[in-house]
Design a protein around this motif. Sequence first.
Motif, PDB file in Angstrom:
ATOM      1  N   ALA A 180       0.830  -1.206   0.000  1.00  0.00           N
ATOM      2  CA  ALA A 180       0.000   0.000   0.000  1.00  0.00           C
ATOM      3  C   ALA A 180       0.863   1.253   0.000  1.00  0.00           C
ATOM      4  CB  ALA A 180      -0.925  -0.003   1.217  1.00  0.00           C
ATOM      5  N   ARG A 185      -2.777  -0.586  -5.752  1.00  0.00           N
ATOM      6  CA  ARG A 185      -4.202  -0.426  -5.471  1.00  0.00           C
ATOM      7  C   ARG A 185      -4.799  -1.633  -4.760  1.00  0.00           C
ATOM      8  NH1 ARG A 185      -7.256  -0.811 -11.384  1.00  0.00           N
ATOM      9  NH2 ARG A 185      -6.849  -3.023 -11.772  1.00  0.00           N
ATOM     10  N   PHE A 232      -6.486  -1.542  -1.044  1.00  0.00           N
ATOM     11  CA  PHE A 232      -7.846  -2.036  -0.821  1.00  0.00           C
ATOM     12  C   PHE A 232      -7.874  -3.090   0.283  1.00  0.00           C
ATOM     13  CE2 PHE A 232     -11.398  -4.884  -1.668  1.00  0.00           C
ATOM     14  CZ  PHE A 232     -12.452  -4.008  -1.815  1.00  0.00           C
ATOM     15  N   ASN A 268      -7.606   4.748   2.705  1.00  0.00           N
ATOM     16  CA  ASN A 268      -7.019   3.763   1.800  1.00  0.00           C
ATOM     17  C   ASN A 268      -7.997   3.299   0.721  1.00  0.00           C
ATOM     18  OD1 ASN A 268      -4.394   3.737   2.866  1.00  0.00           O
ATOM     19  ND2 ASN A 268      -5.058   2.449   4.568  1.00  0.00           N
ATOM     20  N   ALA A 282      -7.308   3.755  -3.220  1.00  0.00           N
ATOM     21  CA  ALA A 282      -7.486   2.621  -4.127  1.00  0.00           C
ATOM     22  C   ALA A 282      -8.473   2.969  -5.238  1.00  0.00           C
ATOM     23  CB  ALA A 282      -7.960   1.395  -3.353  1.00  0.00           C
ATOM     24  N   HIS A 295      -9.234   0.817  -8.573  1.00  0.00           N
ATOM     25  CA  HIS A 295      -9.716  -0.458  -8.043  1.00  0.00           C
ATOM     26  C   HIS A 295     -11.227  -0.550  -8.245  1.00  0.00           C
ATOM     27  CE1 HIS A 295     -10.622  -3.784  -5.406  1.00  0.00           C
ATOM     28  NE2 HIS A 295      -9.332  -4.016  -5.287  1.00  0.00           N
ATOM     29  N   ALA A 355     -13.402  -0.316  -4.813  1.00  0.00           N
ATOM     30  CA  ALA A 355     -13.004   0.584  -3.733  1.00  0.00           C
ATOM     31  C   ALA A 355     -14.030   1.678  -3.448  1.00  0.00           C
ATOM     32  CB  ALA A 355     -11.644   1.204  -4.050  1.00  0.00           C
TER      33      ALA A 355
END
Length: 294
Positions: free
Chosen positions: A211, A216, A220, A242, A246, A251, A254
């Motif tokens: 991370a 990503r 996640f 976060n 993401a 993502h 997310a």
Amino acid sequence: MAKKLLNLLIFYRETRLVSVLPLAFCALFVLASQLSAQEDGVHVQEGLVALNAQDFAGAAAAFQEAFDDGDADGAFYLGRMLELGIGGIANPKAAVALYRVASELGSAQAMNRLGVLHIQGLGVLQNYEEGARLVCAAAELGDTNGAFNCGTVLREGVGTGKDEDLAYDWFAKAGDQGHLGAMNARAAALIEGKYVAQDIPAAMSLLEHTANRGDRAGLFALAQLQAAGLAGDADLIEAHKNFNLAAVLGHPRAAAARAAVEAGMSAEDVALAQERAQAWRPVELPKEKISEEG
């Protein structure tokens, strides 16, 4: 309690076969960051330096010189330039031909790339068995991406017998060499406790690593752990931050996860989470440590 929370956690496995980064990324960075676990030859290094300087003709000349001197990776990098169209018009057919030559001469990177193309059916006939053979051969030769991809085909049983225990061994090896996707896969195994002993703190450490580098899937998964409180008390502020990061990195789940977390937060906490996301910057690896990710 942790077991109950774990049952509620849907860990998103974003471990795909490495295809040497989507073309939407800067092609120059894609190619110059393809450093394997093995040390590149002098001319290959010269070619990578030329790429970073956007001297594409100089890069091609250096890779050709490496190939002429018997360095199979020179052919691999020439192939990558042709496949991506760096410094000229893309020529996937010629790229595949170079990958075949480089593979036969022992280039682990070329084996891995050709294996991925066989599995994806791009530029060559789709052949799962041949693709699995090649990526695992690359893994045996010490190629980081090959180790990750070999783990992936073994875990999914693509072109080879399904062997999840061996798959996570390869993920561990690739992760030790800095592969972010492999670290995420290893973290998933540690969370599930299915093929290795469950170790939430170790999983948390791996996900924090990926991370922090802007991965990503790592962002996640870390947010999921934080929201569920698997490594301690739930931290919705960090989870929201976060999930937010993401989401902006593309993502697919997310944004929905961020909205779900936000429903249980105060306006002040949401503002703080957004402030932290705005201030966040990824940790940059030294150039020589950068490895290809998918």
